[in-house]
Design a protein around this motif. Sequence first.
Motif, PDB file in Angstrom:
ATOM      1  N   SER A 243     -37.862 -19.751 -27.127  1.00  0.00           N
ATOM      2  CA  SER A 243     -38.198 -21.044 -27.313  1.00  0.00           C
ATOM      3  C   SER A 243     -36.906 -21.748 -27.714  1.00  0.00           C
ATOM      4  O   SER A 243     -35.954 -20.975 -27.798  1.00  0.00           O
ATOM      5  N   CYS A 244     -36.780 -22.989 -27.351  1.00  0.00           N
ATOM      6  CA  CYS A 244     -35.468 -23.686 -27.290  1.00  0.00           C
ATOM      7  C   CYS A 244     -35.812 -25.125 -27.903  1.00  0.00           C
ATOM      8  O   CYS A 244     -36.802 -25.768 -27.133  1.00  0.00           O
ATOM      9  N   VAL A 245     -35.188 -25.577 -28.813  1.00  0.00           N
ATOM     10  CA  VAL A 245     -35.215 -27.165 -29.232  1.00  0.00           C
ATOM     11  C   VAL A 245     -34.144 -27.848 -28.782  1.00  0.00           C
ATOM     12  O   VAL A 245     -33.034 -27.485 -29.324  1.00  0.00           O
ATOM     13  N   ILE A 246     -34.205 -28.897 -28.169  1.00  0.00           N
ATOM     14  CA  ILE A 246     -33.093 -29.604 -27.759  1.00  0.00           C
ATOM     15  C   ILE A 246     -33.125 -31.229 -28.287  1.00  0.00           C
ATOM     16  O   ILE A 246     -34.326 -31.869 -28.001  1.00  0.00           O
ATOM     17  N   ILE A 247     -32.294 -31.685 -28.691  1.00  0.00           N
ATOM     18  CA  ILE A 247     -32.232 -33.334 -29.202  1.00  0.00           C
ATOM     19  C   ILE A 247     -30.855 -33.585 -28.382  1.00  0.00           C
ATOM     20  O   ILE A 247     -29.915 -33.176 -28.651  1.00  0.00           O
ATOM     21  N   GLY A 248     -31.106 -34.830 -27.962  1.00  0.00           N
ATOM     22  CA  GLY A 248     -29.861 -35.940 -27.418  1.00  0.00           C
ATOM     23  C   GLY A 248     -30.086 -37.193 -27.431  1.00  0.00           C
ATOM     24  O   GLY A 248     -31.056 -37.682 -27.517  1.00  0.00           O
ATOM     25  N   PHE A 249     -28.955 -37.869 -27.739  1.00  0.00           N
ATOM     26  CA  PHE A 249     -28.958 -39.358 -27.534  1.00  0.00           C
ATOM     27  C   PHE A 249     -27.405 -39.781 -27.519  1.00  0.00           C
ATOM     28  O   PHE A 249     -26.267 -38.954 -27.666  1.00  0.00           O
TER      29      PHE A 249
ATOM     30  N   ASP B 109     -45.605 -27.219 -31.333  1.00  0.00           N
ATOM     31  CA  ASP B 109     -44.500 -27.659 -30.824  1.00  0.00           C
ATOM     32  C   ASP B 109     -43.613 -28.414 -31.997  1.00  0.00           C
ATOM     33  O   ASP B 109     -42.406 -28.629 -32.107  1.00  0.00           O
ATOM     34  N   ALA B 110     -44.306 -29.448 -32.523  1.00  0.00           N
ATOM     35  CA  ALA B 110     -43.864 -30.172 -33.611  1.00  0.00           C
ATOM     36  C   ALA B 110     -43.465 -29.593 -35.019  1.00  0.00           C
ATOM     37  O   ALA B 110     -42.062 -29.715 -35.329  1.00  0.00           O
ATOM     38  N   GLU B 111     -44.035 -28.478 -35.299  1.00  0.00           N
ATOM     39  CA  GLU B 111     -43.521 -27.484 -36.254  1.00  0.00           C
ATOM     40  C   GLU B 111     -42.062 -26.749 -35.710  1.00  0.00           C
ATOM     41  O   GLU B 111     -41.442 -26.649 -36.636  1.00  0.00           O
ATOM     42  N   LEU B 112     -42.136 -26.561 -34.667  1.00  0.00           N
ATOM     43  CA  LEU B 112     -40.910 -25.867 -34.145  1.00  0.00           C
ATOM     44  C   LEU B 112     -39.786 -26.635 -34.109  1.00  0.00           C
ATOM     45  O   LEU B 112     -38.592 -26.367 -34.490  1.00  0.00           O
ATOM     46  N   ALA B 113     -40.178 -28.031 -33.511  1.00  0.00           N
ATOM     47  CA  ALA B 113     -38.871 -29.101 -33.700  1.00  0.00           C
ATOM     48  C   ALA B 113     -38.414 -29.427 -34.997  1.00  0.00           C
ATOM     49  O   ALA B 113     -37.164 -29.400 -35.389  1.00  0.00           O
TER      50      ALA B 113
ATOM     51  N   ALA C 289     -34.180 -38.048 -36.767  1.00  0.00           N
ATOM     52  CA  ALA C 289     -34.565 -38.543 -35.409  1.00  0.00           C
ATOM     53  C   ALA C 289     -35.706 -37.816 -34.793  1.00  0.00           C
ATOM     54  O   ALA C 289     -36.505 -38.152 -33.976  1.00  0.00           O
ATOM     55  N   VAL C 290     -36.006 -36.490 -34.974  1.00  0.00           N
ATOM     56  CA  VAL C 290     -36.866 -35.544 -34.684  1.00  0.00           C
ATOM     57  C   VAL C 290     -38.160 -36.271 -35.121  1.00  0.00           C
ATOM     58  O   VAL C 290     -39.258 -36.312 -34.271  1.00  0.00           O
ATOM     59  N   LEU C 291     -38.280 -36.621 -36.509  1.00  0.00           N
ATOM     60  CA  LEU C 291     -39.490 -37.137 -37.291  1.00  0.00           C
ATOM     61  C   LEU C 291     -39.871 -38.374 -36.616  1.00  0.00           C
ATOM     62  O   LEU C 291     -41.117 -38.494 -36.400  1.00  0.00           O
ATOM     63  N   GLU C 292     -38.884 -39.193 -36.102  1.00  0.00           N
ATOM     64  CA  GLU C 292     -39.411 -40.197 -35.320  1.00  0.00           C
ATOM     65  C   GLU C 292     -39.857 -40.112 -34.063  1.00  0.00           C
ATOM     66  O   GLU C 292     -40.663 -40.856 -33.785  1.00  0.00           O
TER      67      GLU C 292
END
Length: 316
Positions: A138-144, A283-287, A299-302
């Motif tokens: 698995s992989c979680v990615i956040i970008g902005f 997926d939300a729990e993983l993020a 940012a993830v929560l939003e």
Amino acid sequence: MDHFDQLPDALILLIFSSVSDVKTLIRCRSVSKRFNSLVSQTESLSLRVDRVISPDSDSDSLFVTFLKVFLKSLQDLLTNTTSKPQTRPQQTQNSPAEILSQFLRIKNLQIELPGGDLNLDKGVTVKWRAEFGKSLTSCVIIGFKSGSTATEEDVDIAGGLKMRVMWTISSLIAASARHFMLKEIVGDHHEMESLLLVDRDGEGTVVMDKEGMRECRLEAAQVSEEEGWGGIRSRTRTRTMVPSVRMRMRHVPRLMLAGGIWVEGATLVVVRANAGGKDDVEDAELALGAFGDGSSREAVLEMLKSRSYMLEMNSF
């Protein structure tokens, strides 16, 4: 007798594990014969890599290093017409695998690289956390993009699907390249239970647990048996192949974080291999568990409040 000599070995090993820094522990080996014998038994270690070492250059980036290895392997294949004995690739003197060979009972290991692998535009932030076994799990990615000076054009670029997919693919390639680096270490230390690879920029994290490392060793043994260390596949590979994955993507064009900080094109991607029946809740729990506290988690929560889109990607 010195009072320090009366301390039991177990207590000294506990102190060494608390110190954890590999370079400090190696220096401790010169203190006494007893320290020299006990340091190698330390179970929890932290290795800070100042430079990514390659046979050709001590200052290459991670991707340049792998590119050089690939080109050299290709040249060897074109110029060598006679078969040579299959031997295991020689470790460079200061490679992480060679340094860690001095420790015999590693259970918990953290490695820190000098910097991230992504070449990001100014004001762009991308973070990722990937879990591996023999390949990506698995992989979680956040970008902005920072919004303090963003123009309308910036918002449109940051919000484009093309840019979000590019962030995702770049992160997956970086993660698979780092996992490839770890395979030799995992194969050399069979008692290891947890392995964490990070970078000083806080960009990417690779995580392997005990079961994941067991899978990795089994696959390596199978490849070694089929092809040997000198096999074409082993010599030319530069990263672990990313399997076919399912991605759940969320995007918010403009988002305000704590302190009145605006970010543009906020994107959250949760990638899973062999997802099966995994749903939005899992997926939300993983993020939420990927980035700890701070602005990224905020940012993830939003973004979890926004609509998600499902995408699929073939292996590469």
